[in-house]
Write a protein that holds these residues in place. Structure first.
Motif, PDB file in Angstrom:
ATOM      1  N   GLY A  38       0.800  -1.216   0.000  1.00  0.00           N
ATOM      2  CA  GLY A  38       0.000   0.000   0.000  1.00  0.00           C
ATOM      3  C   GLY A  38       0.834   1.268   0.000  1.00  0.00           C
ATOM      4  O   GLY A  38       0.311   2.355   0.203  1.00  0.00           O
ATOM      5  N   GLY A  39       2.128   1.155  -0.260  1.00  0.00           N
ATOM      6  CA  GLY A  39       3.020   2.306  -0.200  1.00  0.00           C
ATOM      7  C   GLY A  39       3.178   3.073  -1.497  1.00  0.00           C
ATOM      8  O   GLY A  39       3.943   4.025  -1.548  1.00  0.00           O
ATOM      9  N   VAL A  40       2.479   2.672  -2.547  1.00  0.00           N
ATOM     10  CA  VAL A  40       2.588   3.370  -3.827  1.00  0.00           C
ATOM     11  C   VAL A  40       1.491   4.433  -3.896  1.00  0.00           C
ATOM     12  O   VAL A  40       0.316   4.134  -3.675  1.00  0.00           O
ATOM     13  N   HIS A  41       1.885   5.662  -4.191  1.00  0.00           N
ATOM     14  CA  HIS A  41       0.928   6.767  -4.284  1.00  0.00           C
ATOM     15  C   HIS A  41      -0.084   6.477  -5.396  1.00  0.00           C
ATOM     16  O   HIS A  41       0.277   5.931  -6.444  1.00  0.00           O
ATOM     17  N   PRO A  42      -1.359   6.835  -5.220  1.00  0.00           N
ATOM     18  CA  PRO A  42      -2.376   6.551  -6.235  1.00  0.00           C
ATOM     19  C   PRO A  42      -2.060   7.122  -7.623  1.00  0.00           C
ATOM     20  O   PRO A  42      -2.354   6.491  -8.635  1.00  0.00           O
ATOM     21  N   VAL A  43      -1.448   8.305  -7.678  1.00  0.00           N
ATOM     22  CA  VAL A  43      -1.108   8.888  -8.983  1.00  0.00           C
ATOM     23  C   VAL A  43      -0.040   8.033  -9.671  1.00  0.00           C
ATOM     24  O   VAL A  43      -0.125   7.751 -10.871  1.00  0.00           O
ATOM     25  N   THR A  44       0.947   7.603  -8.904  1.00  0.00           N
ATOM     26  CA  THR A  44       1.990   6.742  -9.456  1.00  0.00           C
ATOM     27  C   THR A  44       1.400   5.418  -9.911  1.00  0.00           C
ATOM     28  O   THR A  44       1.749   4.896 -10.981  1.00  0.00           O
ATOM     29  N   ASN A  45       0.484   4.871  -9.145  1.00  0.00           N
ATOM     30  CA  ASN A  45      -0.177   3.624  -9.519  1.00  0.00           C
ATOM     31  C   ASN A  45      -0.993   3.815 -10.793  1.00  0.00           C
ATOM     32  O   ASN A  45      -0.995   2.950 -11.678  1.00  0.00           O
ATOM     33  N   GLY A  46      -1.667   4.935 -10.916  1.00  0.00           N
ATOM     34  CA  GLY A  46      -2.426   5.237 -12.134  1.00  0.00           C
ATOM     35  C   GLY A  46      -1.518   5.384 -13.344  1.00  0.00           C
ATOM     36  O   GLY A  46      -1.856   4.943 -14.447  1.00  0.00           O
ATOM     37  N   MET A  47      -0.356   5.999 -13.135  1.00  0.00           N
ATOM     38  CA  MET A  47       0.594   6.136 -14.238  1.00  0.00           C
ATOM     39  C   MET A  47       1.114   4.771 -14.680  1.00  0.00           C
ATOM     40  O   MET A  47       1.307   4.529 -15.879  1.00  0.00           O
ATOM     41  N   ALA A  48       1.318   3.864 -13.744  1.00  0.00           N
ATOM     42  CA  ALA A  48       1.765   2.511 -14.092  1.00  0.00           C
ATOM     43  C   ALA A  48       0.682   1.773 -14.872  1.00  0.00           C
ATOM     44  O   ALA A  48       0.964   1.060 -15.847  1.00  0.00           O
ATOM     45  N   THR A  49      -0.569   1.962 -14.485  1.00  0.00           N
ATOM     46  CA  THR A  49      -1.678   1.344 -15.209  1.00  0.00           C
ATOM     47  C   THR A  49      -1.779   1.910 -16.616  1.00  0.00           C
ATOM     48  O   THR A  49      -1.981   1.168 -17.583  1.00  0.00           O
ATOM     49  N   ALA A  50      -1.623   3.218 -16.754  1.00  0.00           N
ATOM     50  CA  ALA A  50      -1.666   3.845 -18.078  1.00  0.00           C
ATOM     51  C   ALA A  50      -0.513   3.361 -18.946  1.00  0.00           C
ATOM     52  O   ALA A  50      -0.686   3.123 -20.145  1.00  0.00           O
ATOM     53  N   ALA A  51       0.660   3.185 -18.346  1.00  0.00           N
ATOM     54  CA  ALA A  51       1.804   2.684 -19.105  1.00  0.00           C
ATOM     55  C   ALA A  51       1.553   1.272 -19.592  1.00  0.00           C
ATOM     56  O   ALA A  51       1.979   0.891 -20.688  1.00  0.00           O
ATOM     57  N   ASP A  52       0.843   0.487 -18.797  1.00  0.00           N
ATOM     58  CA  ASP A  52       0.496  -0.867 -19.225  1.00  0.00           C
ATOM     59  C   ASP A  52      -0.452  -0.810 -20.413  1.00  0.00           C
ATOM     60  O   ASP A  52      -0.330  -1.583 -21.357  1.00  0.00           O
ATOM     61  N   TRP A  53      -1.400   0.098 -20.373  1.00  0.00           N
ATOM     62  CA  TRP A  53      -2.340   0.232 -21.500  1.00  0.00           C
ATOM     63  C   TRP A  53      -1.613   0.704 -22.756  1.00  0.00           C
ATOM     64  O   TRP A  53      -1.899   0.255 -23.854  1.00  0.00           O
ATOM     65  N   MET A  54      -0.654   1.609 -22.599  1.00  0.00           N
ATOM     66  CA  MET A  54       0.065   2.166 -23.751  1.00  0.00           C
ATOM     67  C   MET A  54       1.283   1.315 -24.104  1.00  0.00           C
ATOM     68  O   MET A  54       2.371   1.821 -24.327  1.00  0.00           O
ATOM     69  N   SER A  55       1.103   0.028 -24.147  1.00  0.00           N
ATOM     70  CA  SER A  55       2.216  -0.875 -24.413  1.00  0.00           C
ATOM     71  C   SER A  55       2.383  -1.094 -25.914  1.00  0.00           C
ATOM     72  O   SER A  55       1.592  -0.621 -26.727  1.00  0.00           O
ATOM     73  N   ALA A  56       3.413  -1.841 -26.255  1.00  0.00           N
ATOM     74  CA  ALA A  56       3.687  -2.123 -27.670  1.00  0.00           C
ATOM     75  C   ALA A  56       2.523  -2.854 -28.323  1.00  0.00           C
ATOM     76  O   ALA A  56       2.140  -2.542 -29.449  1.00  0.00           O
ATOM     77  N   ALA A  57       1.944  -3.823 -27.625  1.00  0.00           N
ATOM     78  CA  ALA A  57       0.836  -4.589 -28.202  1.00  0.00           C
ATOM     79  C   ALA A  57      -0.350  -3.675 -28.510  1.00  0.00           C
ATOM     80  O   ALA A  57      -0.982  -3.787 -29.561  1.00  0.00           O
ATOM     81  N   SER A  58      -0.642  -2.750 -27.612  1.00  0.00           N
ATOM     82  CA  SER A  58      -1.756  -1.831 -27.832  1.00  0.00           C
ATOM     83  C   SER A  58      -1.486  -0.903 -29.000  1.00  0.00           C
ATOM     84  O   SER A  58      -2.330  -0.726 -29.877  1.00  0.00           O
ATOM     85  N   PHE A  59      -0.303  -0.296 -29.008  1.00  0.00           N
ATOM     86  CA  PHE A  59       0.009   0.637 -30.083  1.00  0.00           C
ATOM     87  C   PHE A  59       0.050  -0.044 -31.440  1.00  0.00           C
ATOM     88  O   PHE A  59      -0.497   0.461 -32.420  1.00  0.00           O
TER      89      PHE A  59
END
Length: 138
Positions: A38-59
């Protein structure tokens, strides 16, 4: 010293470094392993989720479908994005409420069924393999 031994030295040092990091950062509980305690800030966690969505497979897949079908197929991009956000918004609160970290665990406990959990695991493996193939190709 020959090039072979220099390579072996660097590879060995890399392995020792990774093993040292693994021992130093070892998780003591399931919560620490899955959600970093639970030590990851919500904004940082959201950025990690967005990075997962914007992956090579998606692009690659989205660029390919728009290139092959024209501008009219950009609706798939909106569906892909909207579906990802909708799934996260509708599923994440229930995972947290049930205290589960994986979708199969949640489904198995929610429906009191090992069969439902098994179906969820099979679906998860199929989706993950398909996604990883796209990632590795990209």
């Amino acid at each position: 010293m020959s090039q072979y031994w220099i390579n072996m030295l660097f590879v060995g040092a890399s392995f020792l470094l990774y093993i040292g990091i693994a021992v130093w950062a070892r998780a003591g509980s399931t919560k620490e392993f899955y959600v970093a305690g639970g030590g990851v800030h919500p904004v940082t966690n959201g950025m990690a989720t967005a990075a997962d969505w914007m992956s090579a497979a998606s692009f690659i897949s989205m660029a390919g479908i728009i290139a092959s079908g024209g501008y009219a197929t950009s609706v798939y991009l909106m569906g892909w994005t909207g579906g990802y956000v909708l799934l996260a918004m509708l599923l994440a609160p229930y995972l947290r409420k049930f205290g589960k970290f994986t979708v199969p665990d949640f489904i198995g406990d929610r429906f009191y069924s090992r069969s439902a959990r098994l179906v969820a695991v099979i679906c998860l493996i199929l989706i993950s393999v398909t996604y990883v193939i796209g990632q590795m190709s990209g």
